[in-house]
Design a protein around this motif. Sequence first.
Motif, PDB file in Angstrom:
ATOM      1  N   LYS A 136     -17.945 -37.301 -21.684  1.00 44.35           N
ATOM      2  CA  LYS A 136     -17.012 -37.851 -22.680  1.00 44.35           C
ATOM      3  C   LYS A 136     -17.678 -38.007 -24.040  1.00 44.35           C
ATOM      4  CE  LYS A 136     -14.009 -40.457 -19.593  1.00 44.35           C
ATOM      5  NZ  LYS A 136     -13.549 -41.796 -19.208  1.00 44.35           N
ATOM      6  N   ARG A 137     -18.925 -38.468 -24.049  1.00 42.36           N
ATOM      7  CA  ARG A 137     -19.651 -38.586 -25.321  1.00 42.36           C
ATOM      8  C   ARG A 137     -19.799 -37.228 -25.989  1.00 42.36           C
ATOM      9  NH1 ARG A 137     -22.508 -42.593 -22.682  1.00 42.36           N
ATOM     10  NH2 ARG A 137     -24.111 -41.153 -21.954  1.00 42.36           N
ATOM     11  N   GLN A 138     -20.091 -36.205 -25.203  1.00 41.29           N
ATOM     12  CA  GLN A 138     -20.215 -34.857 -25.759  1.00 41.29           C
ATOM     13  C   GLN A 138     -18.880 -34.378 -26.322  1.00 41.29           C
ATOM     14  OE1 GLN A 138     -22.918 -32.847 -26.202  1.00 41.29           O
ATOM     15  NE2 GLN A 138     -24.137 -34.595 -25.569  1.00 41.29           N
ATOM     16  N   ILE A 139     -17.785 -34.672 -25.637  1.00 37.55           N
ATOM     17  CA  ILE A 139     -16.455 -34.260 -26.114  1.00 37.55           C
ATOM     18  C   ILE A 139     -16.181 -34.874 -27.477  1.00 37.55           C
ATOM     19  CG2 ILE A 139     -13.968 -34.520 -25.718  1.00 37.55           C
ATOM     20  CD1 ILE A 139     -14.588 -34.257 -22.682  1.00 37.55           C
ATOM     21  N   VAL A 141     -18.769 -33.460 -30.264  1.00 36.05           N
ATOM     22  CA  VAL A 141     -18.522 -32.073 -30.680  1.00 36.05           C
ATOM     23  C   VAL A 141     -17.242 -31.988 -31.503  1.00 36.05           C
ATOM     24  CG1 VAL A 141     -17.937 -29.758 -29.832  1.00 36.05           C
ATOM     25  CG2 VAL A 141     -19.823 -31.014 -28.814  1.00 36.05           C
ATOM     26  N   SER A 142     -16.205 -32.709 -31.107  1.00 37.06           N
ATOM     27  CA  SER A 142     -14.939 -32.633 -31.845  1.00 37.06           C
ATOM     28  C   SER A 142     -15.010 -33.337 -33.203  1.00 37.06           C
ATOM     29  CB  SER A 142     -13.804 -33.215 -31.009  1.00 37.06           C
ATOM     30  OG  SER A 142     -14.066 -34.569 -30.732  1.00 37.06           O
ATOM     31  N   LEU A 162     -27.821 -30.100 -19.061  1.00 34.07           N
ATOM     32  CA  LEU A 162     -26.392 -30.365 -18.882  1.00 34.07           C
ATOM     33  C   LEU A 162     -25.716 -30.618 -20.220  1.00 34.07           C
ATOM     34  CD1 LEU A 162     -23.909 -30.858 -17.082  1.00 34.07           C
ATOM     35  CD2 LEU A 162     -24.614 -33.243 -16.921  1.00 34.07           C
ATOM     36  N   LYS A 163     -26.345 -31.409 -21.073  1.00 32.13           N
ATOM     37  CA  LYS A 163     -25.759 -31.700 -22.383  1.00 32.13           C
ATOM     38  C   LYS A 163     -25.576 -30.429 -23.202  1.00 32.13           C
ATOM     39  CE  LYS A 163     -27.559 -36.384 -22.767  1.00 32.13           C
ATOM     40  NZ  LYS A 163     -28.497 -37.263 -23.470  1.00 32.13           N
ATOM     41  N   GLN A 198     -17.791 -26.172 -27.695  1.00 31.98           N
ATOM     42  CA  GLN A 198     -17.698 -25.426 -28.951  1.00 31.98           C
ATOM     43  C   GLN A 198     -16.872 -24.158 -28.769  1.00 31.98           C
ATOM     44  OE1 GLN A 198     -21.879 -25.083 -29.805  1.00 31.98           O
ATOM     45  NE2 GLN A 198     -21.912 -26.954 -31.040  1.00 31.98           N
ATOM     46  N   GLN A 199     -17.050 -23.479 -27.637  1.00 33.77           N
ATOM     47  CA  GLN A 199     -16.244 -22.292 -27.331  1.00 33.77           C
ATOM     48  C   GLN A 199     -14.770 -22.666 -27.182  1.00 33.77           C
ATOM     49  OE1 GLN A 199     -17.965 -20.784 -23.744  1.00 33.77           O
ATOM     50  NE2 GLN A 199     -19.706 -19.820 -24.777  1.00 33.77           N
TER      51      GLN A 199
END
Length: 129
Positions: free
Chosen positions: A69-72, A75-76, A109-110, A118-119
């Motif tokens: 969730k943090r990555q989502i 990145v956004s 993993l991150k 990103q894709q």
Amino acid sequence: MQRLQTRAQFQAVLAGSTVARTPHFALHRCPLDVPAGEAATLFDVQDVWLGAMVPKRWAKRAVTRNAIKRQIYNVSAAPEVTLPIAAHVVRLRSGFDRKEFVSATSEKLKAAVRLELQQLLKRAAGARA
């Protein structure tokens, strides 16, 4: 960017169309320009809305779900990402292999999650154009 918070908001976006998919993620979108629809009452601010769904089915450990969730959200929120004014949900639709990604907070993993997100956002921008 606003974050989705209520169950009704998530359900409204998931009822919308799927804009882009990758092997692990799907991006759903619900336009906000409906004049008197349900979206007008759920989303009071005309802005980009974003939610993240990481089910226990695909990420068993809470530390893994929170890291994804943090990555989502990170990145956004990057400046090169341009999402249209609408409500969006990024949904994890399959799990990452625990044999390959042993630690939930590993850099491997991150990096894999970040690359795939990103894709996903790039495909969504291409679908909009």
